[in-house]
Design an enzyme around this catalytic site. Sequence first.
Site, mmCIF file in Angstrom:
data_model
loop_
_atom_site.group_PDB
_atom_site.id
_atom_site.type_symbol
_atom_site.label_atom_id
_atom_site.label_comp_id
_atom_site.label_asym_id
_atom_site.label_seq_id
_atom_site.Cartn_x
_atom_site.Cartn_y
_atom_site.Cartn_z
ATOM 1 N N GLU A 1 30.647 61.004 39.717
ATOM 2 C CA GLU A 1 31.892 60.236 39.798
ATOM 3 C C GLU A 1 33.078 61.192 39.744
ATOM 4 O O GLU A 1 33.016 62.235 39.082
ATOM 5 C CB GLU A 1 31.969 59.226 38.634
ATOM 6 C CG GLU A 1 33.280 58.430 38.630
ATOM 7 C CD GLU A 1 33.292 57.241 37.677
ATOM 8 O OE1 GLU A 1 32.305 57.043 36.945
ATOM 9 O OE2 GLU A 1 34.306 56.508 37.679
ATOM 10 N N ASN B 1 34.097 53.391 37.669
ATOM 11 C CA ASN B 1 35.411 52.748 37.612
ATOM 12 C C ASN B 1 36.373 53.373 38.620
ATOM 13 O O ASN B 1 37.272 52.700 39.127
ATOM 14 C CB ASN B 1 35.995 52.867 36.202
ATOM 15 C CG ASN B 1 35.173 52.107 35.180
ATOM 16 O OD1 ASN B 1 34.311 51.296 35.530
ATOM 17 N ND2 ASN B 1 35.420 52.349 33.902
ATOM 18 N N ASN C 1 31.678 48.147 41.734
ATOM 19 C CA ASN C 1 31.176 48.657 40.452
ATOM 20 C C ASN C 1 31.647 47.771 39.308
ATOM 21 O O ASN C 1 32.836 47.450 39.225
ATOM 22 C CB ASN C 1 31.738 50.075 40.232
ATOM 23 C CG ASN C 1 31.385 50.631 38.867
ATOM 24 O OD1 ASN C 1 30.222 50.922 38.599
ATOM 25 N ND2 ASN C 1 32.386 50.759 37.997
ATOM 26 N N GLU C 2 30.717 47.391 38.457
ATOM 27 C CA GLU C 2 31.032 46.662 37.214
ATOM 28 C C GLU C 2 32.117 45.610 37.432
ATOM 29 O O GLU C 2 33.097 45.546 36.672
ATOM 30 C CB GLU C 2 31.447 47.647 36.106
ATOM 31 C CG GLU C 2 30.316 48.565 35.702
ATOM 32 C CD GLU C 2 30.579 49.365 34.433
ATOM 33 O OE1 GLU C 2 31.725 49.410 33.961
ATOM 34 O OE2 GLU C 2 29.601 49.956 33.920
ATOM 35 N N TYR D 1 24.764 51.540 28.285
ATOM 36 C CA TYR D 1 25.005 52.736 27.476
ATOM 37 C C TYR D 1 24.692 52.392 26.024
ATOM 38 O O TYR D 1 25.004 51.297 25.564
ATOM 39 C CB TYR D 1 26.467 53.172 27.588
ATOM 40 C CG TYR D 1 26.816 53.671 28.973
ATOM 41 C CD1 TYR D 1 26.465 54.945 29.382
ATOM 42 C CD2 TYR D 1 27.475 52.836 29.879
ATOM 43 C CE1 TYR D 1 26.768 55.402 30.659
ATOM 44 C CE2 TYR D 1 27.787 53.281 31.165
ATOM 45 C CZ TYR D 1 27.427 54.567 31.551
ATOM 46 O OH TYR D 1 27.718 55.015 32.803
ATOM 47 N N GLU E 1 23.413 52.884 36.187
ATOM 48 C CA GLU E 1 24.095 53.682 35.150
ATOM 49 C C GLU E 1 23.348 53.462 33.844
ATOM 50 O O GLU E 1 23.225 52.314 33.395
ATOM 51 C CB GLU E 1 25.560 53.257 34.960
ATOM 52 C CG GLU E 1 26.484 53.731 36.036
ATOM 53 C CD GLU E 1 27.956 53.422 35.746
ATOM 54 O OE1 GLU E 1 28.353 53.420 34.559
ATOM 55 O OE2 GLU E 1 28.691 53.179 36.718
ATOM 56 N N GLN F 1 26.065 60.815 33.776
ATOM 57 C CA GLN F 1 26.294 61.330 35.109
ATOM 58 C C GLN F 1 25.686 62.730 35.206
ATOM 59 O O GLN F 1 25.087 63.188 34.255
ATOM 60 C CB GLN F 1 27.790 61.369 35.381
ATOM 61 C CG GLN F 1 28.424 59.982 35.256
ATOM 62 C CD GLN F 1 29.874 59.914 35.715
ATOM 63 O OE1 GLN F 1 30.457 60.889 36.161
ATOM 64 N NE2 GLN F 1 30.474 58.748 35.592
HETATM 65 O O1 AHR Z 1 29.855 56.438 33.733
HETATM 66 C C1 AHR Z 1 31.097 56.243 33.143
HETATM 67 C C2 AHR Z 1 31.690 54.870 33.425
HETATM 68 O O2 AHR Z 1 30.928 53.906 32.765
HETATM 69 C C3 AHR Z 1 31.665 54.416 34.860
HETATM 70 O O3 AHR Z 1 32.781 54.843 35.564
HETATM 71 C C4 AHR Z 1 31.700 52.919 34.734
HETATM 72 O O4 AHR Z 1 31.059 52.280 35.801
HETATM 73 C C5 AHR Z 1 31.029 52.663 33.402
HETATM 74 O O5 AHR Z 1 31.781 51.798 32.624
#
Ligand code: AHR
Length: 527
Positions: free
Chosen positions: A48, A93, A193-194, A266, A316, A368
């Site tokens: 990213e 993001n 994305n999201e 996460y 992710e 990432q």
């Molecule tokens: O990977 C970091 C961020 O986490 C990404 O930009 C987003 O998609 C997620 O919230």
Amino acid sequence: MMIKSTISVFLLAVLVSVGAMAQNARIKIDLDRKIGEIDEKLYGNFVEHLGRCVYGGIYEENSPLSDERGFRKDVLEAVKDLNVTITRYPGGNFVSNYNWKDGIGPKDERPPRMELAWARLETNRFGTNEFMEYAREMGTEPYFSVNMGTGTILEAQQWVEYCNVKEGPYYAELRKKHGYPEPWNITYWSLGNEMDGFWQMGHLNADDYAKKAREAAKLMKLTSPQIKLIAAGSSNYRPNADPNEWNAKILHELRDVVDYLALHMYVGNPSDNYYNYLSTPMVLEERTRVVKGLIDREMENADRGDRDPIYIAWDEYNSWYRARDAETMAGTRALEEHYNLEDALVIAGFLNAFIRNADIVKMANMAQLVNVIAPIFTNEEGLFLQTIYYPLQLFAQNAHGTSLDLFVDCETYATDEFFVGLGESTTKQDAVPFLDVSASVHNGEIIINVVNRHKDKAITTDIISQSGNFDGAIEVLEVNGPTVKAKNDFDKVEVKAVQKESLKAKGSVLTYNFPAHSFTQLRAKIK
Ligand code: AHR
């Protein structure tokens, strides 16, 4: 009489002590019990435009460590060893306010922009063609994400035209003019994305997202019919969000159109609760099962012709909790987590969960690749490999073929907090097995992946083959370190993958003592 009762007391004592002796844990392997084919795309990653992932990570112009294109050669070498099968780009993001046209053409003429997601200046000196050249060097499949936030469906269509149409229309000809006569033929495209996240620029509700994504998909597919599309599934698990309602709605509305549903997760250890943290991959597995149920329900009435059903892309996943305040989430040093051994064990747990759900999870991308919550960490003079590099490397290099459904019997523990994630805190007294196991078979070779979650105790385990005797030496690779907080740095390596002495089984039983807080990968043959 006296002698008789002494003997019975003695026998009783023996029985009690045998009963008290802990039984070995057991893992049973049966080659006929198959879960599904492991998709190579489980070993994906993510680049990213965020912090130093691109600039100062994979790409550093004028560095003595870079080639003439600005690609960091040392980073590329470390990346290649991860066998990254598919790489998502350019966000995240970031993509929700990205205009891909800013990142093409002569570099000095590209417009610098305010990057609003992570508060940086985006120079746009790295864009579509630079990424594609890098992807070719890495040997990875590209996976692009279009802007469904501030972007239009027409911009999405034009990006596909620029990348995938050989000649004729304006954007195909523009690519040729930029020095790329052949199309890049990018197969995988995600529709934003999201989009369920209130933090997303151009965030939409489920109805509006489904409508926009369906129309974008239509234009993109008309431009390049062979592409595969990924819908933005749930990422928002905060109180008041309803991730399953989002997933159900998106699947229902896009079931004829898309090929994958993207999920994000996460985890972290903010309360320094080791055992709780080590259980977090179980939450991912629980979410996977729920979404699989939603997919199954929609597939019954979907009109997909001869296409595959919709699969899950965990596009992710990672541990991310230290770099999570206003200061550490902005600017050129954003999201720089420094990982330890417990993080590496959690990553091994995620990978085990993907393998155990190989029938439905067909893509996964660690977020990432470099510097930003990443397995590789650079400075201007070099790099070091973070702890999380090693489980990913071992899985990506060795765990292929068919995933096996195992029987595992071992002691369990309870956690008072089952999972603490992004604004989410669920209290459950669930049983967590100390051994977290997956296995696969490929070309006659069986790979067994075992995380011993126990912080202090090795666990003696009988690995029992139900399909014949073990044949020949069994290779052992182990990721471990002196303590669960052990870390690597530019000047020290405390955690890495180590090849141990190989083993010999007795017939169909292999007994092994899995060390405390370790990830072990065994490589065996059965005849
Ligand atoms: O990977 C970091 C961020 O986490 C990404 O930009 C987003 O998609 C997620 O919230």
